[in-house]
Design a protein around this motif. Structure first.
Motif, PDB file in Angstrom:
ATOM      1  N   GLU A 112      -3.908   7.805   7.386  1.00  0.00           N
ATOM      2  CA  GLU A 112      -5.075   7.204   6.715  1.00  0.00           C
ATOM      3  C   GLU A 112      -6.322   8.072   6.894  1.00  0.00           C
ATOM      4  O   GLU A 112      -7.061   8.327   5.948  1.00  0.00           O
ATOM      5  CB  GLU A 112      -5.360   5.832   7.334  1.00  0.00           C
ATOM      6  CG  GLU A 112      -4.941   4.677   6.468  1.00  0.00           C
ATOM      7  CD  GLU A 112      -5.272   3.330   7.108  1.00  0.00           C
ATOM      8  OE1 GLU A 112      -5.091   3.208   8.341  1.00  0.00           O
ATOM      9  OE2 GLU A 112      -5.687   2.422   6.357  1.00  0.00           O
ATOM     10  N   ARG A 113      -6.548   8.500   8.129  1.00  0.00           N
ATOM     11  CA  ARG A 113      -7.735   9.315   8.408  1.00  0.00           C
ATOM     12  C   ARG A 113      -7.659  10.679   7.741  1.00  0.00           C
ATOM     13  O   ARG A 113      -8.668  11.236   7.328  1.00  0.00           O
ATOM     14  CB  ARG A 113      -7.895   9.515   9.919  1.00  0.00           C
ATOM     15  CG  ARG A 113      -8.305   8.245  10.627  1.00  0.00           C
ATOM     16  CD  ARG A 113      -8.821   8.559  12.008  1.00  0.00           C
ATOM     17  NE  ARG A 113      -9.098   7.338  12.738  1.00  0.00           N
ATOM     18  CZ  ARG A 113      -9.925   7.252  13.765  1.00  0.00           C
ATOM     19  NH1 ARG A 113     -10.541   8.328  14.212  1.00  0.00           N
ATOM     20  NH2 ARG A 113     -10.137   6.104  14.370  1.00  0.00           N
ATOM     21  N   ARG A 158       0.353   5.751  11.273  1.00  0.00           N
ATOM     22  CA  ARG A 158      -0.313   5.189  10.101  1.00  0.00           C
ATOM     23  C   ARG A 158      -1.812   5.537  10.077  1.00  0.00           C
ATOM     24  O   ARG A 158      -2.348   5.984   9.066  1.00  0.00           O
ATOM     25  CB  ARG A 158      -0.120   3.665  10.161  1.00  0.00           C
ATOM     26  CG  ARG A 158      -0.365   2.948   8.882  1.00  0.00           C
ATOM     27  CD  ARG A 158       0.019   1.476   9.032  1.00  0.00           C
ATOM     28  NE  ARG A 158      -0.524   0.740   7.927  1.00  0.00           N
ATOM     29  CZ  ARG A 158       0.198   0.310   6.885  1.00  0.00           C
ATOM     30  NH1 ARG A 158       1.488   0.514   6.828  1.00  0.00           N
ATOM     31  NH2 ARG A 158      -0.381  -0.343   5.884  1.00  0.00           N
ATOM     32  N   GLU A 159      -2.425   5.386  11.237  1.00  0.00           N
ATOM     33  CA  GLU A 159      -3.864   5.635  11.300  1.00  0.00           C
ATOM     34  C   GLU A 159      -4.187   7.118  11.081  1.00  0.00           C
ATOM     35  O   GLU A 159      -5.177   7.454  10.434  1.00  0.00           O
ATOM     36  CB  GLU A 159      -4.429   5.161  12.652  1.00  0.00           C
ATOM     37  CG  GLU A 159      -5.941   5.187  12.678  1.00  0.00           C
ATOM     38  CD  GLU A 159      -6.519   4.700  14.006  1.00  0.00           C
ATOM     39  OE1 GLU A 159      -5.754   4.162  14.843  1.00  0.00           O
ATOM     40  OE2 GLU A 159      -7.739   4.870  14.189  1.00  0.00           O
ATOM     41  N   SER A 197       0.837  -1.194   0.000  1.00  0.00           N
ATOM     42  CA  SER A 197       0.000   0.000   0.000  1.00  0.00           C
ATOM     43  C   SER A 197       0.873   1.245   0.000  1.00  0.00           C
ATOM     44  O   SER A 197       2.050   1.209   0.366  1.00  0.00           O
ATOM     45  CB  SER A 197      -0.892  -0.044   1.238  1.00  0.00           C
ATOM     46  OG  SER A 197      -0.974   1.183   1.885  1.00  0.00           O
ATOM     47  N   VAL A 249      -6.210  11.325   4.878  1.00  0.00           N
ATOM     48  CA  VAL A 249      -6.527  11.129   3.464  1.00  0.00           C
ATOM     49  C   VAL A 249      -8.025  10.871   3.288  1.00  0.00           C
ATOM     50  O   VAL A 249      -8.674  11.433   2.404  1.00  0.00           O
ATOM     51  CB  VAL A 249      -5.680   9.974   2.880  1.00  0.00           C
ATOM     52  CG1 VAL A 249      -6.159   9.602   1.482  1.00  0.00           C
ATOM     53  CG2 VAL A 249      -4.208  10.371   2.857  1.00  0.00           C
ATOM     54  N   ALA A 250      -8.583  10.042   4.156  1.00  0.00           N
ATOM     55  CA  ALA A 250     -10.003   9.680   4.025  1.00  0.00           C
ATOM     56  C   ALA A 250     -10.920  10.884   4.245  1.00  0.00           C
ATOM     57  O   ALA A 250     -11.922  11.045   3.552  1.00  0.00           O
ATOM     58  CB  ALA A 250     -10.342   8.568   5.013  1.00  0.00           C
ATOM     59  N   LEU A 252       0.753   3.388   2.091  1.00  0.00           N
ATOM     60  CA  LEU A 252       1.140   3.592   3.487  1.00  0.00           C
ATOM     61  C   LEU A 252       2.435   2.854   3.828  1.00  0.00           C
ATOM     62  O   LEU A 252       3.179   3.254   4.714  1.00  0.00           O
ATOM     63  CB  LEU A 252       0.023   3.107   4.420  1.00  0.00           C
ATOM     64  CG  LEU A 252      -1.175   4.044   4.537  1.00  0.00           C
ATOM     65  CD1 LEU A 252      -2.389   3.294   5.072  1.00  0.00           C
ATOM     66  CD2 LEU A 252      -0.848   5.236   5.434  1.00  0.00           C
ATOM     67  N   GLY A 312      -4.281   7.260  -4.233  1.00  0.00           N
ATOM     68  CA  GLY A 312      -3.702   6.145  -3.496  1.00  0.00           C
ATOM     69  C   GLY A 312      -2.345   5.685  -3.986  1.00  0.00           C
ATOM     70  O   GLY A 312      -1.898   4.581  -3.674  1.00  0.00           O
TER      71      GLY A 312
END
Lengths: 129, 129
Positions: free
Chosen positions: A40-41, A36-37, A3, A43-44, A5, B110
């Protein structure tokens, strides 16, 4: 499958420094940390979420102050161990001290001088605590 | 007497992240690390000296490549644990990959995409090694 990430070089604590740069003024507003989280958040949601090392918790920027950072662009450096977020700063204040940005101290003649104004009293930002 | 160096919040390894920002373009060129001695030398010489964590040695930026960074301004953040150097980048190349800056990868759909050109072949910068 690897990924995006996994291409980040997380340090031994699982963190990477993130530089928030204002999309309009191009000033460096702050440096914070992401795990990491939080990345991710970010980007989301399209809004900056950091990792607070002192509180050991996810830290949605602007959650209390309303000074949300809307992310326009995310950059990764050559060796993957630093991130730049190009953001729109809600309220024009990134720093908890009420300054536009955290880097309001400038080295001059061997002394750190505050060279930028407090735009809003932190008590007004966060309420009396 | 407390020195300006004591106002920096050095981490457990005695380091602080330093963001190099181009004085002209205002772009964030790179993030590196400094220890006390590298910051002292940077101020004394007016040219950026970092700490190489991989080599565990002082790292005078541009020593091999000639891509010296002349420091115009040094900023410290609110909690003292991050530094911004506003610099003039000799040769217009900050990254060892030959890019203008280390943050040449942008997250899109992504995937990290290289969105900036290599201005000079690293072999030409450093010589065949």
């Amino acid at each position: 499958m690897k990924s995006w990430l996994d291409e980040v070089t997380w340090n031994s604590e699982g963190l990477v420094p993130a530089v928030a740069q204002d999309a309009a003024s191009r000033e460096v507003l702050m440096v914070a940390w992401m795990n990491r989280e939080s990345l991710e958040r970010t980007v989301a949601s399209g809004e900056a979420v950091y990792w607070s090392r002192s509180r050991r918790a996810l830290w949605k920027k602007g959650e209390t102050s309303g000074h949300v950072q809307r992310v326009r662009e995310i950059r990764l450096d050559c060796d993957g161990d630093a991130i730049v977020l190009v953001i729109d700063q809600e309220g024009g204040i990134a720093c908890h001290t009420g300054h536009e940005r955290c880097f309001f101290r400038k080295l001059e003649g061997g002394v750190w001088h505050d060279v930028e104004p407090v735009l809003k009293d932190p008590k007004a930002i966060y309420g009396e605590r």
